[in-house]
Design an enzyme around this catalytic site. Sequence first.
Site, PDB file in Angstrom:
ATOM      1  N   LYS A 144      34.157  43.302  47.372  1.00 19.81           N
ATOM      2  CA  LYS A 144      33.610  44.529  46.764  1.00 19.81           C
ATOM      3  C   LYS A 144      33.060  44.083  45.415  1.00 19.81           C
ATOM      4  O   LYS A 144      33.816  43.672  44.522  1.00 19.81           O
ATOM      5  CB  LYS A 144      34.732  45.558  46.586  1.00 19.81           C
ATOM      6  CG  LYS A 144      34.529  46.607  45.492  1.00 19.81           C
ATOM      7  CD  LYS A 144      33.498  47.643  45.844  1.00 19.81           C
ATOM      8  CE  LYS A 144      33.425  48.732  44.779  1.00 19.81           C
ATOM      9  NZ  LYS A 144      32.805  48.274  43.505  1.00 19.81           N
ATOM     10  N   SER A 202      41.646  47.240  36.087  1.00 24.84           N
ATOM     11  CA  SER A 202      42.451  48.159  35.281  1.00 24.84           C
ATOM     12  C   SER A 202      43.684  48.641  36.028  1.00 24.84           C
ATOM     13  O   SER A 202      43.733  48.658  37.261  1.00 24.84           O
ATOM     14  CB  SER A 202      41.595  49.363  34.881  1.00 24.84           C
ATOM     15  OG  SER A 202      41.263  50.102  36.039  1.00 24.84           O
ATOM     16  N   GLY A 206      43.797  49.805  39.869  1.00 26.88           N
ATOM     17  CA  GLY A 206      44.747  49.002  40.635  1.00 26.88           C
ATOM     18  C   GLY A 206      45.802  49.866  41.294  1.00 26.88           C
ATOM     19  O   GLY A 206      46.139  49.680  42.469  1.00 26.88           O
ATOM     20  N   GLU A 225      46.143  42.251  39.735  1.00 22.17           N
ATOM     21  CA  GLU A 225      46.415  41.808  38.363  1.00 22.17           C
ATOM     22  C   GLU A 225      45.913  42.918  37.461  1.00 22.17           C
ATOM     23  O   GLU A 225      44.714  43.151  37.373  1.00 22.17           O
ATOM     24  CB  GLU A 225      45.658  40.495  38.116  1.00 22.17           C
ATOM     25  CG  GLU A 225      46.039  39.841  36.811  1.00 22.17           C
ATOM     26  CD  GLU A 225      45.013  38.799  36.407  1.00 22.17           C
ATOM     27  OE1 GLU A 225      44.658  37.943  37.231  1.00 22.17           O
ATOM     28  OE2 GLU A 225      44.578  38.870  35.254  1.00 22.17           O
ATOM     29  N   CYS A 262      42.210  38.512  30.214  1.00 26.76           N
ATOM     30  CA  CYS A 262      43.525  39.050  30.583  1.00 26.76           C
ATOM     31  C   CYS A 262      44.638  38.345  29.824  1.00 26.76           C
ATOM     32  O   CYS A 262      45.739  38.866  29.711  1.00 26.76           O
ATOM     33  CB  CYS A 262      43.732  38.935  32.088  1.00 26.76           C
ATOM     34  SG  CYS A 262      43.326  37.313  32.734  1.00 26.76           S
ATOM     35  N   GLU A 352      48.402  47.618  26.943  1.00 29.06           N
ATOM     36  CA  GLU A 352      47.258  46.722  26.719  1.00 29.06           C
ATOM     37  C   GLU A 352      46.086  47.484  26.097  1.00 29.06           C
ATOM     38  O   GLU A 352      45.745  48.583  26.555  1.00 29.06           O
ATOM     39  CB  GLU A 352      46.810  46.112  28.055  1.00 29.06           C
ATOM     40  CG  GLU A 352      45.653  45.134  27.913  1.00 29.06           C
ATOM     41  CD  GLU A 352      45.096  44.665  29.256  1.00 29.06           C
ATOM     42  OE1 GLU A 352      44.933  43.468  29.429  1.00 29.06           O
ATOM     43  OE2 GLU A 352      44.815  45.532  30.130  1.00 29.06           O
TER      44      GLU A 352
HETATM   45  P1  NAP Z   1      38.125  48.743  36.900  1.00 26.84           P
HETATM   46  O1  NAP Z   1      37.645  50.036  36.369  1.00 26.84           O
HETATM   47  O2  NAP Z   1      39.535  48.624  37.249  1.00 26.84           O
HETATM   48  O3  NAP Z   1      37.204  48.386  38.157  1.00 26.84           O
HETATM   49  C1  NAP Z   1      37.499  47.276  38.982  1.00 26.84           C
HETATM   50  C2  NAP Z   1      37.003  47.524  40.387  1.00 26.84           C
HETATM   51  O4  NAP Z   1      37.728  48.603  40.970  1.00 26.84           O
HETATM   52  C3  NAP Z   1      35.554  47.897  40.457  1.00 26.84           C
HETATM   53  O5  NAP Z   1      34.992  47.296  41.616  1.00 26.84           O
HETATM   54  C4  NAP Z   1      35.569  49.391  40.598  1.00 26.84           C
HETATM   55  O6  NAP Z   1      34.406  49.741  41.296  1.00 26.84           O
HETATM   56  C5  NAP Z   1      36.822  49.625  41.419  1.00 26.84           C
HETATM   57  N1  NAP Z   1      37.474  50.910  41.166  1.00 26.84           N
HETATM   58  C6  NAP Z   1      37.551  51.576  39.997  1.00 26.84           C
HETATM   59  N2  NAP Z   1      38.297  52.696  40.142  1.00 26.84           N
HETATM   60  C7  NAP Z   1      38.688  52.733  41.432  1.00 26.84           C
HETATM   61  C8  NAP Z   1      39.475  53.640  42.195  1.00 26.84           C
HETATM   62  N3  NAP Z   1      40.008  54.740  41.658  1.00 26.84           N
HETATM   63  N4  NAP Z   1      39.675  53.362  43.497  1.00 26.84           N
HETATM   64  C9  NAP Z   1      39.146  52.261  44.065  1.00 26.84           C
HETATM   65  N5  NAP Z   1      38.393  51.372  43.395  1.00 26.84           N
HETATM   66  C10 NAP Z   1      38.159  51.600  42.085  1.00 26.84           C
HETATM   67  O7  NAP Z   1      37.908  47.551  35.891  1.00 26.84           O
HETATM   68  P2  NAP Z   1      36.753  47.164  34.873  1.00 26.84           P
HETATM   69  O8  NAP Z   1      35.504  47.883  35.176  1.00 26.84           O
HETATM   70  O9  NAP Z   1      36.719  45.711  34.895  1.00 26.84           O
HETATM   71  O10 NAP Z   1      37.290  47.531  33.437  1.00 26.84           O
HETATM   72  C11 NAP Z   1      37.988  48.667  33.080  1.00 26.84           C
HETATM   73  C12 NAP Z   1      39.299  48.285  32.387  1.00 26.84           C
HETATM   74  O11 NAP Z   1      40.037  47.379  33.212  1.00 26.84           O
HETATM   75  C13 NAP Z   1      39.183  47.529  31.090  1.00 26.84           C
HETATM   76  O12 NAP Z   1      38.942  48.332  29.999  1.00 26.84           O
HETATM   77  C14 NAP Z   1      40.517  46.830  31.012  1.00 26.84           C
HETATM   78  O13 NAP Z   1      41.483  47.697  30.461  1.00 26.84           O
HETATM   79  C15 NAP Z   1      40.860  46.534  32.434  1.00 26.84           C
HETATM   80  N6  NAP Z   1      40.622  45.124  32.852  1.00 26.84           N
HETATM   81  C16 NAP Z   1      41.679  44.329  32.972  1.00 26.84           C
HETATM   82  C17 NAP Z   1      41.500  43.024  33.383  1.00 26.84           C
HETATM   83  C18 NAP Z   1      42.653  42.110  33.561  1.00 26.84           C
HETATM   84  O14 NAP Z   1      42.460  40.924  33.668  1.00 26.84           O
HETATM   85  N7  NAP Z   1      43.857  42.611  33.656  1.00 26.84           N
HETATM   86  C19 NAP Z   1      40.241  42.525  33.653  1.00 26.84           C
HETATM   87  C20 NAP Z   1      39.152  43.374  33.527  1.00 26.84           C
HETATM   88  C21 NAP Z   1      39.377  44.680  33.129  1.00 26.84           C
HETATM   89  P3  NAP Z   1      33.725  51.182  41.262  1.00 26.84           P
HETATM   90  O15 NAP Z   1      33.616  51.567  39.834  1.00 26.84           O
HETATM   91  O16 NAP Z   1      32.427  50.906  41.934  1.00 26.84           O
HETATM   92  O17 NAP Z   1      34.643  52.046  42.068  1.00 26.84           O
END
Ligand code: NAP
Length: 469
Positions: A144, A202, A206, A225, A262, A352
């Site tokens: 994805k 996030s 997750g 993660e 991360c 975080e």
């Molecule tokens: P994200 O919002 O978690 O998105 C990651 C993936 O999940 C994307 O492909 C997104 O695609 C999908 N997604 C989002 N919400 C979903 C849901 N409710 N159900 C199913 N799939 C979903 O991460 P991000 O865009 O990278 O960043 C947002 C936040 O994540 C950051 O501000 C940070 O806090 C955290 N982050 C943490 C790490 C780490 O290493 N722990 C790394 C990067 C980011 P769609 O939007 O197309 O659904």
Amino acid sequence: MKTVDSTVLAASRAAPDWASSPARQRADLLAGLARALEEGREPLVKLAHDETGLGALRLSAELDRTAFQLRRFADEVTAGAAFSVIDDPAASGAPPAGHPHLHRVRVPVGPVAMFSASNFPFAFSVLGGDTASALAAGCPVVVKSHPGHTGLSREVHELALRVLRAQLLPAVLLGLVEGASPQIGQDLARHPAIRAVAFTGSLRAGLALQQVCRQRVDPIPFYGELGSINPVVVLPCAMLGREQAVATALAQSIALGTGQFCTSPGVIIAKRSDSLDLFVRLLEKALASQSLHPMLNEAIRTGFDAGCQRLGQRPRVAQILRGASAAANVPAAALFRTDAASFCSDPALREEVFGPEAIVVEARDDQDMLDAVRAIKGSLTATIWGADEDNQFHRALVRAASSVAGRVLFSGVPTGVAVSTAQHHGGPFPASTQPFSTSVGSRAIDRFLRPVVFQDPPDWLLSRGGLPV
Ligand code: NAP
């Protein structure tokens, strides 16, 4: 763009043949993918920069790391990592001492859904570590793509398809789905043919995907993660007289990649002293002078600001640094300070904040330090500086750090994760939803292999040396 259903079904049709593919074939594919990435470097890095703003230097290094990971798994699979067996010959006599011949092998779990991370457009994306380890294990992968780098994901996917075709392998071994809607990802995780999910991102997304995996008629493993605050404990002997060096090293690590790693250090625990006061002043100065680039996207930028605002408003938290941002999408680094008792009693201080931010936690004594470390939920890393001697306190500190983190460092900074045999990139929740597994390093392959024991197997099965039928 194909639908989730057709992409997953095509991958699942290719799964049995790939599961029984020999080591040579898997290694050739992984090495071919690494070579193709390197050959496509210039346009790929440019496109990655256009979409993420992470900079050509960093992205080119990340491409190298991604190619290294692919080759590493080629080596692993050649050395037999996917085909390890435990052979327990029959023992005569009555049970429990006597038993039949037991031959333990591992089989690939089947098609894996992989969610690309926003902050690693190469290394945790289409051909990143999750894909490399799943293919090495004998599993097809459906990626994805992350909405933050869809163009790059398509290009890398096209490149992978060319390699697959050139090696006369089914192109459907690596599928790609996209669409900026949670529904797409959830449909993928829910699809009956998907057998495991790997995710970096996030907590919110997750947890939503973990819920989908759990609520299936047949729940499947979710390797997520989801966030980490990476405490750094600086003992007085490591701080006194070295305040400037410690401040410089930590400021650089906190600001690296504009804090979008991360493993970015988010908490610094040290004892109350004049030396700590000096260190905080130097850290403030060093952080303010770091050059930051734009954040990955508007949502991450907004999330960073909201996190800093939340922290700044907590009782007994002092805001040390929160400058003005240089441009709309470039954040200003932030530094906060609190005491150990507040850190332990207020969960909001242990969440975080994704970006260039850290909180200094002031401890009155050794017990305060231990309490602060133990209060942390779960972290990818914990760093201890100054525990060179073997004594009771240092043992307690190492025990506390090991109870909350998957990697404990005794020098250096947590940013930078070596891809090696012993690496563990995981930890108690929320660092990982499966703390016994790693998403980086050789052991990442174990996530996609399930043990099966053959009891009194025929010779032809034994002679396969662990290669699935
Ligand atoms: P994200 O919002 O978690 O998105 C990651 C993936 O999940 C994307 O492909 C997104 O695609 C999908 N997604 C989002 N919400 C979903 C849901 N409710 N159900 C199913 N799939 C979903 O991460 P991000 O865009 O990278 O960043 C947002 C936040 O994540 C950051 O501000 C940070 O806090 C955290 N982050 C943490 C790490 C780490 O290493 N722990 C790394 C990067 C980011 P769609 O939007 O197309 O659904």
